[in-house]
Design an enzyme around this catalytic site. Structure first.
Site, PDB file in Angstrom:
ATOM      1  N   GLU A   1       2.650 -46.474-100.213  1.00 13.69           N
ATOM      2  CA  GLU A   1       2.421 -46.067-101.603  1.00 13.69           C
ATOM      3  C   GLU A   1       0.921 -46.211-101.884  1.00 13.69           C
ATOM      4  OE1 GLU A   1       6.606 -47.142-103.825  1.00 13.69           O
ATOM      5  OE2 GLU A   1       5.203 -48.806-103.573  1.00 13.69           O
TER       6      GLU A   1
ATOM      7  N   HIS B   1       0.158 -49.889-100.637  1.00 11.86           N
ATOM      8  CA  HIS B   1       1.346 -50.735-100.496  1.00 11.86           C
ATOM      9  C   HIS B   1       2.143 -50.309 -99.267  1.00 11.86           C
ATOM     10  CE1 HIS B   1       5.444 -52.231-102.073  1.00 11.86           C
ATOM     11  NE2 HIS B   1       4.794 -53.223-101.498  1.00 11.86           N
TER      12      HIS B   1
ATOM     13  N   SER C   1       2.865 -56.503-103.843  1.00 14.09           N
ATOM     14  CA  SER C   1       4.220 -55.971-104.046  1.00 14.09           C
ATOM     15  C   SER C   1       4.523 -55.746-105.514  1.00 14.09           C
ATOM     16  CB  SER C   1       5.258 -56.977-103.553  1.00 14.09           C
ATOM     17  OG  SER C   1       5.182 -57.175-102.194  1.00 14.09           O
TER      18      SER C   1
ATOM     19  N   ASN D   1       9.554 -50.742-105.245  1.00 14.60           N
ATOM     20  CA  ASN D   1       9.985 -52.062-105.740  1.00 14.60           C
ATOM     21  C   ASN D   1      10.535 -52.014-107.162  1.00 14.60           C
ATOM     22  OD1 ASN D   1       9.521 -53.261-103.335  1.00 14.60           O
ATOM     23  ND2 ASN D   1       7.529 -54.125-103.882  1.00 14.60           N
TER      24      ASN D   1
HETATM   25  C1  LIG Z   1      17.109 -64.058-107.605  1.00 12.96           C
HETATM   26  C2  LIG Z   1      16.372 -64.123-106.326  1.00 12.96           C
HETATM   27  C3  LIG Z   1      15.985 -62.814-105.779  1.00 12.96           C
HETATM   28  C4  LIG Z   1      14.514 -62.615-105.773  1.00 12.96           C
HETATM   29  C5  LIG Z   1      14.273 -61.185-105.980  1.00 12.96           C
HETATM   30  C6  LIG Z   1      12.910 -60.796-105.718  1.00 12.96           C
HETATM   31  C7  LIG Z   1      12.997 -59.545-104.937  1.00 12.96           C
HETATM   32  C8  LIG Z   1      11.798 -59.371-104.118  1.00 12.96           C
HETATM   33  C9  LIG Z   1      12.088 -58.421-103.002  1.00 12.96           C
HETATM   34  C10 LIG Z   1      11.116 -57.302-102.951  1.00 12.96           C
HETATM   35  C11 LIG Z   1      10.173 -57.500-101.844  1.00 12.96           C
HETATM   36  C12 LIG Z   1       9.316 -56.361-101.772  1.00 12.96           C
HETATM   37  C13 LIG Z   1       8.554 -56.340-100.508  1.00 12.96           C
HETATM   38  C14 LIG Z   1       7.767 -55.109-100.566  1.00 12.96           C
HETATM   39  O1  LIG Z   1       6.780 -55.078-101.291  1.00 12.96           O
HETATM   40  C15 LIG Z   1       8.162 -53.879 -99.883  1.00 12.96           C
HETATM   41  C16 LIG Z   1       8.939 -54.011 -98.614  1.00 12.96           C
HETATM   42  O2  LIG Z   1       8.424 -54.037 -97.532  1.00 12.96           O
HETATM   43  S1  LIG Z   1      10.598 -54.061 -98.797  1.00 12.96           S
HETATM   44  C17 LIG Z   1      11.195 -54.159 -97.163  1.00 12.96           C
HETATM   45  C18 LIG Z   1      11.283 -52.802 -96.555  1.00 12.96           C
HETATM   46  N1  LIG Z   1      11.849 -52.939 -95.233  1.00 12.96           N
HETATM   47  C19 LIG Z   1      13.114 -52.700 -94.962  1.00 12.96           C
HETATM   48  O3  LIG Z   1      13.870 -52.307 -95.825  1.00 12.96           O
HETATM   49  C20 LIG Z   1      13.545 -52.981 -93.542  1.00 12.96           C
HETATM   50  C21 LIG Z   1      14.953 -52.626 -93.329  1.00 12.96           C
HETATM   51  N2  LIG Z   1      15.310 -52.895 -91.926  1.00 12.96           N
HETATM   52  C22 LIG Z   1      15.093 -52.018 -90.936  1.00 12.96           C
HETATM   53  O4  LIG Z   1      14.591 -50.927 -91.137  1.00 12.96           O
HETATM   54  C23 LIG Z   1      15.536 -52.461 -89.567  1.00 12.96           C
HETATM   55  O5  LIG Z   1      16.482 -53.459 -89.710  1.00 12.96           O
HETATM   56  C24 LIG Z   1      14.356 -52.961 -88.659  1.00 12.96           C
HETATM   57  C25 LIG Z   1      13.456 -51.774 -88.281  1.00 12.96           C
HETATM   58  C26 LIG Z   1      13.519 -54.026 -89.348  1.00 12.96           C
HETATM   59  C27 LIG Z   1      14.910 -53.575 -87.392  1.00 12.96           C
HETATM   60  O6  LIG Z   1      15.835 -52.715 -86.853  1.00 12.96           O
HETATM   61  P1  LIG Z   1      17.171 -53.256 -86.190  1.00 12.96           P
HETATM   62  O7  LIG Z   1      17.874 -52.107 -85.567  1.00 12.96           O
HETATM   63  O8  LIG Z   1      17.876 -54.029 -87.219  1.00 12.96           O
HETATM   64  O9  LIG Z   1      16.683 -54.287 -85.092  1.00 12.96           O
HETATM   65  P2  LIG Z   1      16.003 -54.070 -83.709  1.00 12.96           P
HETATM   66  O10 LIG Z   1      15.352 -55.362 -83.415  1.00 12.96           O
HETATM   67  O11 LIG Z   1      17.002 -53.518 -82.732  1.00 12.96           O
HETATM   68  O12 LIG Z   1      14.859 -52.984 -83.951  1.00 12.96           O
HETATM   69  C28 LIG Z   1      15.086 -51.581 -83.928  1.00 12.96           C
HETATM   70  C29 LIG Z   1      13.912 -50.918 -83.286  1.00 12.96           C
HETATM   71  O13 LIG Z   1      12.737 -51.200 -84.043  1.00 12.96           O
HETATM   72  C30 LIG Z   1      11.776 -51.846 -83.217  1.00 12.96           C
HETATM   73  N3  LIG Z   1      11.054 -52.836 -84.014  1.00 12.96           N
HETATM   74  C31 LIG Z   1      11.585 -53.621 -84.939  1.00 12.96           C
HETATM   75  N4  LIG Z   1      10.648 -54.391 -85.488  1.00 12.96           N
HETATM   76  C32 LIG Z   1       9.485 -54.076 -84.859  1.00 12.96           C
HETATM   77  C33 LIG Z   1       8.161 -54.527 -84.980  1.00 12.96           C
HETATM   78  N5  LIG Z   1       7.814 -55.479 -85.860  1.00 12.96           N
HETATM   79  N6  LIG Z   1       7.225 -54.002 -84.178  1.00 12.96           N
HETATM   80  C34 LIG Z   1       7.543 -53.031 -83.299  1.00 12.96           C
HETATM   81  N7  LIG Z   1       8.788 -52.545 -83.141  1.00 12.96           N
HETATM   82  C35 LIG Z   1       9.742 -53.074 -83.910  1.00 12.96           C
HETATM   83  C36 LIG Z   1      12.561 -52.478 -82.110  1.00 12.96           C
HETATM   84  O14 LIG Z   1      11.777 -52.622 -80.963  1.00 12.96           O
HETATM   85  C37 LIG Z   1      13.679 -51.496 -81.908  1.00 12.96           C
HETATM   86  O15 LIG Z   1      13.281 -50.449 -81.067  1.00 12.96           O
HETATM   87  P3  LIG Z   1      14.341 -49.783 -80.089  1.00 12.96           P
HETATM   88  O16 LIG Z   1      13.558 -48.808 -79.302  1.00 12.96           O
HETATM   89  O17 LIG Z   1      15.354 -49.119 -80.966  1.00 12.96           O
HETATM   90  O18 LIG Z   1      14.906 -50.892 -79.275  1.00 12.96           O
HETATM   91  N1  LIG Z   2       6.637 -59.594 -97.022  1.00 10.73           N
HETATM   92  C1  LIG Z   2       6.851 -58.327 -97.362  1.00 10.73           C
HETATM   93  O1  LIG Z   2       7.903 -57.744 -97.044  1.00 10.73           O
HETATM   94  C2  LIG Z   2       5.817 -57.572 -98.103  1.00 10.73           C
HETATM   95  C3  LIG Z   2       4.762 -58.232 -98.708  1.00 10.73           C
HETATM   96  N2  LIG Z   2       3.809 -57.519 -99.396  1.00 10.73           N
HETATM   97  C4  LIG Z   2       2.696 -58.209-100.007  1.00 10.73           C
HETATM   98  O2  LIG Z   2       1.734 -58.483 -98.991  1.00 10.73           O
HETATM   99  C5  LIG Z   2       1.086 -59.730 -99.273  1.00 10.73           C
HETATM  100  C6  LIG Z   2       1.251 -60.654 -98.081  1.00 10.73           C
HETATM  101  O3  LIG Z   2       2.621 -60.847 -97.800  1.00 10.73           O
HETATM  102  P1  LIG Z   2       3.093 -61.435 -96.393  1.00 10.73           P
HETATM  103  O4  LIG Z   2       2.263 -60.893 -95.297  1.00 10.73           O
HETATM  104  O5  LIG Z   2       4.557 -61.281 -96.359  1.00 10.73           O
HETATM  105  O6  LIG Z   2       2.743 -62.971 -96.592  1.00 10.73           O
HETATM  106  P2  LIG Z   2       2.533 -64.092 -95.476  1.00 10.73           P
HETATM  107  O7  LIG Z   2       2.849 -65.371 -96.137  1.00 10.73           O
HETATM  108  O8  LIG Z   2       3.247 -63.714 -94.227  1.00 10.73           O
HETATM  109  O9  LIG Z   2       0.959 -64.014 -95.148  1.00 10.73           O
HETATM  110  C7  LIG Z   2      -0.037 -64.295 -96.074  1.00 10.73           C
HETATM  111  C8  LIG Z   2      -1.262 -64.733 -95.292  1.00 10.73           C
HETATM  112  O10 LIG Z   2      -2.373 -64.796 -96.170  1.00 10.73           O
HETATM  113  C9  LIG Z   2      -3.143 -65.937 -95.815  1.00 10.73           C
HETATM  114  N3  LIG Z   2      -3.938 -66.305 -96.984  1.00 10.73           N
HETATM  115  C10 LIG Z   2      -3.513 -66.821 -98.159  1.00 10.73           C
HETATM  116  N4  LIG Z   2      -4.556 -66.982 -98.998  1.00 10.73           N
HETATM  117  C11 LIG Z   2      -5.669 -66.531 -98.325  1.00 10.73           C
HETATM  118  C12 LIG Z   2      -7.040 -66.404 -98.662  1.00 10.73           C
HETATM  119  N5  LIG Z   2      -7.518 -66.764 -99.866  1.00 10.73           N
HETATM  120  N6  LIG Z   2      -7.897 -65.895 -97.726  1.00 10.73           N
HETATM  121  C13 LIG Z   2      -7.442 -65.507 -96.518  1.00 10.73           C
HETATM  122  N7  LIG Z   2      -6.145 -65.595 -96.149  1.00 10.73           N
HETATM  123  C14 LIG Z   2      -5.271 -66.096 -97.053  1.00 10.73           C
HETATM  124  C15 LIG Z   2      -2.121 -66.979 -95.403  1.00 10.73           C
HETATM  125  O11 LIG Z   2      -2.701 -67.980 -94.592  1.00 10.73           O
HETATM  126  C16 LIG Z   2      -1.104 -66.113 -94.663  1.00 10.73           C
HETATM  127  O12 LIG Z   2      -1.394 -66.039 -93.283  1.00 10.73           O
HETATM  128  C17 LIG Z   2       1.670 -60.222-100.582  1.00 10.73           C
HETATM  129  O13 LIG Z   2       0.869 -59.779-101.618  1.00 10.73           O
HETATM  130  C18 LIG Z   2       3.039 -59.547-100.625  1.00 10.73           C
HETATM  131  O14 LIG Z   2       3.536 -59.394-101.923  1.00 10.73           O
HETATM  132  C19 LIG Z   2       3.844 -56.156 -99.490  1.00 10.73           C
HETATM  133  C20 LIG Z   2       4.844 -55.454 -98.880  1.00 10.73           C
HETATM  134  C21 LIG Z   2       5.931 -56.118 -98.169  1.00 10.73           C
END
Ligand SMILES: CCCCCCCCCCCCCC(=O)CC(=O)SCCNC(=O)CCNC(=O)[C@H](O)C(C)(C)COP(=O)(O)OP(=O)(O)OC[C@H]1O[C@@H](n2cnc3c(N)ncnc32)[C@H](O)[C@@H]1OP(=O)(O)O
Ligand SMILES: NC(=O)C1=CN([C@@H]2O[C@H](COP(=O)(O)OP(=O)(O)OC[C@H]3O[C@@H](n4cnc5c(N)ncnc54)[C@H](O)[C@@H]3O)[C@@H](O)[C@H]2O)C=CC1
Length: 309
Positions: free
Chosen positions: A177, A165, A144, A215
């Site tokens: 990405e 990504h 990430s 991000n």
């Molecule tokens: C100071 C402290 C702060 C710390 C700061 C540090 C910041 C760090 C943060 C950055 C992290 C970065 C992580 C990263 O690298 C990148 C990311 O991934 S960021 C996350 C991006 N994701 C989002 O933004 C998700 C947003 N949410 C949504 O899009 C929806 O809410 C979601 C699709 C997850 C769920 O939808 P919702 O309507 O809310 O719920 P439902 O349960 O009704 O689902 C709708 C629809 O989707 C189907 N579904 C949901 N999940 C799944 C799944 N896993 N598998 C299959 N299907 C799924 C579900 O069945 C529903 O279908 P319907 O037919 O509509 O019923």
């Molecule tokens: N959580 C998020 O929304 C997102 C996370 N990422 C990135 O993806 C990576 C994984 O994140 P998550 O799946 O959320 O974490 P998670 O905590 O759900 O899963 C990580 C997994 O890696 C395994 N693991 C740790 N060290 C290992 C090793 N040396 N060998 C084999 N397995 C090992 C752990 O047992 C665990 O099952 C991180 O780099 C995170 O930054 C990227 C996009 C979105």
């Protein structure tokens, strides 16, 4: 405010290797991201080996994949339930599990890691895999926040290393990405783009700069939300409602942090703070630190900013 002043340009190097048709993917890390990527790769006809540290984790991952596939087919095959069952069975047949990553990559076209967000741990993993993977195997990270070039530096295949990504939840989020470093060959970059497109995702090309595109914009927003709450200027519930109804986000920032995982959020914040220690945006968050110290990592542990049981 500098916010990571350095900038790395991607200049493709020439390579003795052609672009690779990716058929066998080894995914290391069977948590939320690794399992999601494995599901989508298997559903699109790729042979997948999912690797984690224990059989118990892998069994849980495969159960999660099956549950998610059921949600997918409920929609996709609403009128054809038998075709839905066949789709799930076919996808699951494409997934095998392993605990020995070094052995698993011996037949891999792509080794993609989705393990803990820690540079040293990722480098150690790839350094080991570099010794056993065939020359043609492309390495990629789902990090990430860490520079792809820093992870790649632990290997001897800088030209065959890039970033892929994905977004959480992988089966629902349409974007990938694709990141090339200054050493990534054009052939490798094309292979990663083709793979991402074969998964049915929309791909964007990114430089190896902090946070890539999403991000770089999302993390400061989430940080500002937590700072706003810590200053006492809004409850987390009100901030979440405000951003959902006022800005059209599907989840508010606190809901999203819980969904991402607070352990991962802390890794990201600590890493960026180390890169830019004087930036007040990256200063430690007492609230986040307390939750993580208490093992409250968000949805995956049943509690984070909110409770889920
Ligand atoms: C100071 C402290 C702060 C710390 C700061 C540090 C910041 C760090 C943060 C950055 C992290 C970065 C992580 C990263 O690298 C990148 C990311 O991934 S960021 C996350 C991006 N994701 C989002 O933004 C998700 C947003 N949410 C949504 O899009 C929806 O809410 C979601 C699709 C997850 C769920 O939808 P919702 O309507 O809310 O719920 P439902 O349960 O009704 O689902 C709708 C629809 O989707 C189907 N579904 C949901 N999940 C799944 C799944 N896993 N598998 C299959 N299907 C799924 C579900 O069945 C529903 O279908 P319907 O037919 O509509 O019923
Ligand atoms: N959580 C998020 O929304 C997102 C996370 N990422 C990135 O993806 C990576 C994984 O994140 P998550 O799946 O959320 O974490 P998670 O905590 O759900 O899963 C990580 C997994 O890696 C395994 N693991 C740790 N060290 C290992 C090793 N040396 N060998 C084999 N397995 C090992 C752990 O047992 C665990 O099952 C991180 O780099 C995170 O930054 C990227 C996009 C979105």
């Amino acid at each position: 405010m500098a916010f990571f002043g350095h900038h790395m340009c991607r200049a493709f190097s020439s390579s003795a290797f052609r672009s690779v048709a990716i058929k066998h993917v080894v995914i290391i890390g069977g948590g939320q991201m690794g399992a999601g990527i494995a599901q989508v790769a298997a559903s699109t006809g790729h042979q997948v080996t999912l690797v984690d540290t224990s059989d118990a984790i892998l069994t849980k991952a495969v159960k999660g994949i099956e549950a998610s596939l059921k949600r997918v087919v409920k929609k996709k095959f609403a009128d054809k339930p038998e075709a839905g069952v066949a789709f799930i069975e076919k996808a699951l047949r494409n997934v095998s599990i392993a605990t020995d990553a070094a052995a698993a990559v011996q037949s891999a076209d792509l080794a993609l890691e989705a393990i803990v967000e820690n540079l040293k741990v990722k480098q150690d993993l790839f350094s080991v895999l570099d010794k056993t993977a065939p020359a043609h195997t492309i390495f990629a990270s789902n990090t990430s926040s860490l520079p792809i070039g820093d992870i790649a530096s632990a290997t001897s295949r800088l030209d065959r290393f890039g970033g892929l990504h994905f977004f959480n939840p992988v089966p629902m989020m349409k974007l990938v990405e694709v990141i090339g470093t200054s050493a990534t060959s054009q052939e490798t970059f094309d292979s990663l783009m083709n793979f991402s497109n074969a998964l049915g995702k929309t791909s964007v090309s990114c430089k190896d700069t902090p946070g890539f595109i999403v991000n770089r914009l999302l993390v400061p927003y989430m940080l500002e939300a937590v700072r706003l709450h810590e200053r006492g200027h809004g409850s987390k519930e009100d901030i979440d409602v405000a951003m959902k109804l006022g800005a059209g986000y599907p989840m508010g920032p606190f809901e999203l942090l819980d969904y991402v995982g607070l352990d991962t959020a802390k890794f990201i914040l600590d890493g960026w703070s180390a890169m830019e220690p004087t930036n007040p945006l990256f200063s430690p968050s007492p609230l986040l630190n307390k939750l993580v110290a208490d093992g409250k990592f968000g949805k995956k542990t049943g509690e984070g900013f909110y409770k889920y049981k």
